[in-house]
Design a protein around this motif. Structure first.
Motif, PDB file in Angstrom:
ATOM      1  N   ARG A  48       0.828  -1.213   0.000  1.00  0.00           N
ATOM      2  CA  ARG A  48       0.000   0.000   0.000  1.00  0.00           C
ATOM      3  C   ARG A  48       0.861   1.261   0.000  1.00  0.00           C
ATOM      4  NH1 ARG A  48      -3.324  -0.387   5.225  1.00  0.00           N
ATOM      5  NH2 ARG A  48      -1.375  -1.343   5.933  1.00  0.00           N
ATOM      6  N   ASN A  64       2.710   1.596  -3.326  1.00  0.00           N
ATOM      7  CA  ASN A  64       1.828   2.149  -4.355  1.00  0.00           C
ATOM      8  C   ASN A  64       1.678   3.660  -4.218  1.00  0.00           C
ATOM      9  OD1 ASN A  64       1.388  -0.284  -5.606  1.00  0.00           O
ATOM     10  ND2 ASN A  64      -0.577  -0.678  -4.633  1.00  0.00           N
ATOM     11  N   ALA A 115       2.542   6.315  -7.005  1.00  0.00           N
ATOM     12  CA  ALA A 115       1.588   7.346  -7.414  1.00  0.00           C
ATOM     13  C   ALA A 115       2.247   8.722  -7.411  1.00  0.00           C
ATOM     14  CB  ALA A 115       0.384   7.327  -6.477  1.00  0.00           C
ATOM     15  N   PRO A 163      -8.820   0.297  -0.869  1.00  0.00           N
ATOM     16  CA  PRO A 163      -9.160   0.174  -2.295  1.00  0.00           C
ATOM     17  C   PRO A 163      -8.456   1.216  -3.155  1.00  0.00           C
ATOM     18  CG  PRO A 163     -11.129  -0.099  -0.962  1.00  0.00           C
ATOM     19  CD  PRO A 163     -10.034   0.349  -0.025  1.00  0.00           C
ATOM     20  N   LEU A 164      -8.324   2.433  -2.645  1.00  0.00           N
ATOM     21  CA  LEU A 164      -7.614   3.472  -3.388  1.00  0.00           C
ATOM     22  C   LEU A 164      -6.131   3.147  -3.491  1.00  0.00           C
ATOM     23  CD1 LEU A 164      -7.728   6.262  -4.762  1.00  0.00           C
ATOM     24  CD2 LEU A 164      -7.389   7.294  -2.497  1.00  0.00           C
ATOM     25  N   CYS A 165      -5.559   2.618  -2.407  1.00  0.00           N
ATOM     26  CA  CYS A 165      -4.128   2.282  -2.394  1.00  0.00           C
ATOM     27  C   CYS A 165      -3.799   1.110  -3.314  1.00  0.00           C
ATOM     28  CB  CYS A 165      -3.673   1.970  -0.975  1.00  0.00           C
ATOM     29  SG  CYS A 165      -3.689   3.383   0.143  1.00  0.00           S
ATOM     30  N   ASP A 166      -4.807   0.338  -3.692  1.00  0.00           N
ATOM     31  CA  ASP A 166      -4.573  -0.805  -4.583  1.00  0.00           C
ATOM     32  C   ASP A 166      -4.372  -0.383  -6.025  1.00  0.00           C
ATOM     33  OD1 ASP A 166      -4.766  -2.611  -2.510  1.00  0.00           O
ATOM     34  OD2 ASP A 166      -6.905  -2.988  -2.795  1.00  0.00           O
ATOM     35  N   ASP A 167      -4.692   0.861  -6.363  1.00  0.00           N
ATOM     36  CA  ASP A 167      -4.630   1.342  -7.751  1.00  0.00           C
ATOM     37  C   ASP A 167      -3.748   2.589  -7.817  1.00  0.00           C
ATOM     38  OD1 ASP A 167      -5.007   2.336 -10.303  1.00  0.00           O
ATOM     39  OD2 ASP A 167      -7.177   2.015 -10.306  1.00  0.00           O
ATOM     40  N   THR A 185      -2.617   4.361 -10.241  1.00  0.00           N
ATOM     41  CA  THR A 185      -3.049   5.382 -11.196  1.00  0.00           C
ATOM     42  C   THR A 185      -4.170   6.226 -10.618  1.00  0.00           C
ATOM     43  OG1 THR A 185      -2.412   3.989 -13.077  1.00  0.00           O
ATOM     44  CG2 THR A 185      -3.958   5.794 -13.506  1.00  0.00           C
ATOM     45  N   GLN A 186      -5.162   5.583 -10.023  1.00  0.00           N
ATOM     46  CA  GLN A 186      -6.248   6.309  -9.384  1.00  0.00           C
ATOM     47  C   GLN A 186      -5.724   7.117  -8.201  1.00  0.00           C
ATOM     48  OE1 GLN A 186      -9.416   3.785  -7.969  1.00  0.00           O
ATOM     49  NE2 GLN A 186     -10.647   5.491  -7.191  1.00  0.00           N
TER      50      GLN A 186
END
Length: 307
Positions: free
Chosen positions: A133, A136, A140, A214-218, A220-221
């Motif tokens: 996490r 990521n 980011a 959930p945000l930390c899993d992506d 790009t997002q």
């Protein structure tokens, strides 16, 4: 008889070797290893074996070391000549360890206590990495043009600080972004300190942000989310606690103020300090306290509602 004499001096005595499944471990990872005791030329009594995880901090031309984990084996045994004994080893890396950096390193020391003879030891270096996490989150930041400085992840005696330099869209507006992090079950909490360029000199603004899992899993997002947060901070610096370096006369990169308020309710009791001249004293305070103190609970330096 002569072999026994030499073995007592360490020649032809038993040896120890800690074989790890890998050399890089993230916080919370489980190590699966094998401790190998190789018999020498004579039978020997092994009193005990200790494996210690040692943290080394380089500060002002000195290395300070502290044991931060132990794996003891108390059961004595005899090792026969040329016998090879294998002992399975497991260890979970605590979530509150400092991460490896240019000034922070880790190694395991395996110590074989041999009765009436010179002991044997083994040293194995490992890297302690961010969990996925947090990794990521760093990815980011890279996606929006921020990269860790060489001296990032420094330790001020209480907290580890990440320092990022902009090279992309924010390079003419932001001099540096620093943050400390709290790893929590449902996400991560960052206390950001953003150094802005201004007409009157450098201006610091601070904000606590919450990033759910959930945000930390992506990445790009997450990059889009961080870009929006930084843009908003730049456009509305008056909404955040800040001070001008020109009026303060000194810029401190070593910690966050005791009363560093921020949007989202950063605690007035934020643990922060100047870089401590004697890191050894700081380590004693941090690592030799009771178990509750060693946990570095997020409440110790973060407070307030999730943002």
């Amino acid at each position: 008889m002569f072999k026994s004499f030499l073995a007592k001096l360490g020649h032809g005595g038993a040896k120890v070797d800690f074989v790890l499944d890998k050399s890089d471990y993230a916080l919370g990872d489980s190590l699966r290893g094998e401790l190998i005791v190789q018999g020498g030329t004579v039978e020997q009594q092994i009193n005990r074996i200790d494996i210690e995880l040692v943290m080394s901090i380089y500060h002002k031309d000195h290395y300070y070391t502290q044991t931060v984990g132990k794996i003891p084996f108390h059961t004595p045994f005899k090792i026969q000549p040329e016998e090879r004994k294998s002992i399975p080893v497991s260890y979970v890396f605590p979530m509150n360890l400092l991460l490896s950096s240019s000034s922070i390193s880790y190694y395991f020391v395996s110590h074989l206590d041999i009765a009436g003879a010179v002991d044997s030891s083994d040293k194995d270096f490992v890297q302690v990495l961010p969990p996925l996490r947090l990794q990521n989150a760093l990815i980011a930041f890279e996606q929006i043009g921020f990269y860790e400085k060489h001296d990032s992840r420094s330790f001020n005696g209480y907290l580890q600080e990440f320092e990022l330099k902009p090279t992309g869209m924010f390079k003419d507006q932001i001099e540096e972004v620093e943050f400390v992090v709290s790893l929590e079950e449902t996400g991560i909490r960052l206390l950001l300190e953003v150094d802005l360029y201004s007409f009157f000199g450098e201006k610091e603004i601070r904000r606590e942000i919450w990033l759910d899992n959930p945000l930390c899993d992506d990445p790009t997002q997450l990059a889009t989310h961080l870009q929006e947060i930084l843009t908003e901070m730049i456009q509305n610096p008056q909404s955040y606690v800040f001070h001008s370096a020109a009026t303060q006369g000194i810029h401190k990169h070593t910690g966050f103020g005791i009363a560093a308020g921020a949007v989202g309710g950063v605690a007035a009791g934020l643990i922060a300090a100047e870089v401590i001249d004697e890191i050894g004293d700081a380590l004693e305070d941090v690592f030799e306290g009771d178990e509750e103190e060693q946990n570095f609970a997020a409440d110790d330096f973060f407070d307030g509602d999730e943002d």
